[in-house]
Design a protein around this motif. Structure first.
Motif, PDB file in Angstrom:
ATOM      1  N   ASP A 166     -36.457 -51.621  18.184  1.00  0.00           N
ATOM      2  CA  ASP A 166     -36.407 -51.506  16.726  1.00  0.00           C
ATOM      3  C   ASP A 166     -36.285 -50.058  16.268  1.00  0.00           C
ATOM      4  O   ASP A 166     -36.495 -49.745  15.110  1.00  0.00           O
ATOM      5  N   GLY A 167     -35.939 -49.157  17.173  1.00  0.00           N
ATOM      6  CA  GLY A 167     -35.865 -47.752  16.803  1.00  0.00           C
ATOM      7  C   GLY A 167     -34.553 -47.127  17.209  1.00  0.00           C
ATOM      8  O   GLY A 167     -33.569 -47.806  17.462  1.00  0.00           O
ATOM      9  N   ALA A 168     -34.545 -45.829  17.264  1.00  0.00           N
ATOM     10  CA  ALA A 168     -33.331 -45.091  17.608  1.00  0.00           C
ATOM     11  C   ALA A 168     -33.732 -43.917  18.480  1.00  0.00           C
ATOM     12  O   ALA A 168     -34.908 -43.583  18.604  1.00  0.00           O
ATOM     13  N   SER A 169     -32.743 -43.289  19.058  1.00  0.00           N
ATOM     14  CA  SER A 169     -33.027 -42.111  19.862  1.00  0.00           C
ATOM     15  C   SER A 169     -31.987 -41.038  19.566  1.00  0.00           C
ATOM     16  O   SER A 169     -30.897 -41.325  19.084  1.00  0.00           O
ATOM     17  N   ILE A 170     -32.357 -39.809  19.860  1.00  0.00           N
ATOM     18  CA  ILE A 170     -31.443 -38.680  19.751  1.00  0.00           C
ATOM     19  C   ILE A 170     -31.163 -38.252  21.188  1.00  0.00           C
ATOM     20  O   ILE A 170     -32.097 -38.023  21.960  1.00  0.00           O
ATOM     21  N   THR A 171     -29.882 -38.178  21.540  1.00  0.00           N
ATOM     22  CA  THR A 171     -29.506 -37.847  22.908  1.00  0.00           C
ATOM     23  C   THR A 171     -28.819 -36.488  22.968  1.00  0.00           C
ATOM     24  O   THR A 171     -28.310 -35.992  21.961  1.00  0.00           O
ATOM     25  N   ALA A 172     -28.806 -35.918  24.156  1.00  0.00           N
ATOM     26  CA  ALA A 172     -28.173 -34.612  24.365  1.00  0.00           C
ATOM     27  C   ALA A 172     -26.658 -34.756  24.283  1.00  0.00           C
ATOM     28  O   ALA A 172     -26.080 -35.558  25.005  1.00  0.00           O
ATOM     29  N   PRO A 173     -26.007 -33.982  23.412  1.00  0.00           N
ATOM     30  CA  PRO A 173     -24.551 -34.069  23.289  1.00  0.00           C
ATOM     31  C   PRO A 173     -23.814 -33.392  24.445  1.00  0.00           C
ATOM     32  O   PRO A 173     -22.639 -33.651  24.666  1.00  0.00           O
ATOM     33  N   LEU A 174     -24.513 -32.501  25.177  1.00  0.00           N
ATOM     34  CA  LEU A 174     -23.923 -31.803  26.302  1.00  0.00           C
ATOM     35  C   LEU A 174     -25.046 -31.313  27.198  1.00  0.00           C
ATOM     36  O   LEU A 174     -26.194 -31.242  26.771  1.00  0.00           O
ATOM     37  N   PRO A 175     -24.742 -30.995  28.470  1.00  0.00           N
ATOM     38  CA  PRO A 175     -25.798 -30.487  29.341  1.00  0.00           C
ATOM     39  C   PRO A 175     -26.222 -29.087  28.897  1.00  0.00           C
ATOM     40  O   PRO A 175     -25.407 -28.322  28.389  1.00  0.00           O
ATOM     41  N   GLY A 176     -27.504 -28.782  29.060  1.00  0.00           N
ATOM     42  CA  GLY A 176     -27.970 -27.457  28.674  1.00  0.00           C
ATOM     43  C   GLY A 176     -29.459 -27.300  28.855  1.00  0.00           C
ATOM     44  O   GLY A 176     -30.125 -28.107  29.503  1.00  0.00           O
ATOM     45  N   LEU A 177     -29.991 -26.250  28.240  1.00  0.00           N
ATOM     46  CA  LEU A 177     -31.396 -25.890  28.328  1.00  0.00           C
ATOM     47  C   LEU A 177     -32.008 -25.971  26.931  1.00  0.00           C
ATOM     48  O   LEU A 177     -31.478 -25.392  25.981  1.00  0.00           O
ATOM     49  N   VAL A 178     -33.110 -26.703  26.803  1.00  0.00           N
ATOM     50  CA  VAL A 178     -33.807 -26.791  25.521  1.00  0.00           C
ATOM     51  C   VAL A 178     -34.484 -25.447  25.277  1.00  0.00           C
ATOM     52  O   VAL A 178     -35.333 -25.025  26.064  1.00  0.00           O
ATOM     53  N   THR A 179     -34.085 -24.751  24.199  1.00  0.00           N
ATOM     54  CA  THR A 179     -34.657 -23.424  23.934  1.00  0.00           C
ATOM     55  C   THR A 179     -35.647 -23.422  22.778  1.00  0.00           C
ATOM     56  O   THR A 179     -36.517 -22.569  22.723  1.00  0.00           O
ATOM     57  N   LYS A 180     -35.532 -24.373  21.847  1.00  0.00           N
ATOM     58  CA  LYS A 180     -36.436 -24.384  20.692  1.00  0.00           C
ATOM     59  C   LYS A 180     -36.527 -25.787  20.122  1.00  0.00           C
ATOM     60  O   LYS A 180     -35.514 -26.459  19.951  1.00  0.00           O
ATOM     61  N   LEU A 181     -37.746 -26.239  19.841  1.00  0.00           N
ATOM     62  CA  LEU A 181     -37.971 -27.520  19.168  1.00  0.00           C
ATOM     63  C   LEU A 181     -38.331 -27.240  17.714  1.00  0.00           C
ATOM     64  O   LEU A 181     -39.120 -26.338  17.427  1.00  0.00           O
ATOM     65  N   PHE A 182     -37.756 -28.008  16.805  1.00  0.00           N
ATOM     66  CA  PHE A 182     -38.030 -27.827  15.380  1.00  0.00           C
ATOM     67  C   PHE A 182     -38.845 -28.965  14.789  1.00  0.00           C
ATOM     68  O   PHE A 182     -39.144 -28.953  13.601  1.00  0.00           O
ATOM     69  N   VAL A 183     -39.162 -29.983  15.604  1.00  0.00           N
ATOM     70  CA  VAL A 183     -39.949 -31.122  15.134  1.00  0.00           C
ATOM     71  C   VAL A 183     -41.074 -31.376  16.122  1.00  0.00           C
ATOM     72  O   VAL A 183     -41.057 -30.879  17.247  1.00  0.00           O
TER      73      VAL A 183
END
Length: 84
Positions: free
Chosen positions: A10-27
């Motif tokens: 019943d929900g949704a997800s946000i997926t990575a559009p390309l390979p990479g390194l997570v550098t900053k979270l805003f949520v």
């Protein structure tokens, strides 16, 4: 190993559009986000790329932390619909 479903029915997800390194979270978990809102920064090929929400809802699980490497299509954030 911990079983973590790739999405919830019943929900949704946000997926990575390309390979990479997570550098900053805003949520963070518990935040209510809107479509188009910046949720994290992904570094790929020495360029920073904003990842924006593709659907709205409440953040219920952040799958990766700053410094994690992700592949294209990896689930980054799980969302739960928010009622009116």
């Amino acid at each position: 190993p911990l079983h973590r479903p790739s999405s919830i029915s019943d929900g949704a997800s946000i997926t990575a559009p390309l390979p990479g390194l997570v550098t900053k979270l805003f949520v963070q978990e518990g935040d209510v986000i809107k479509v188009g809102q910046k949720v994290l920064m992904l570094e790929a090929m020495k360029m920073e790329n904003e990842v924006n929400a593709t659907s709205e809802g409440m953040v219920i699980d952040i799958r990766h932390k700053e410094g994690d490497s992700v592949n294209q299509g990896d689930v980054l954030i799980l969302l739960k619909p928010v009622e009116g």
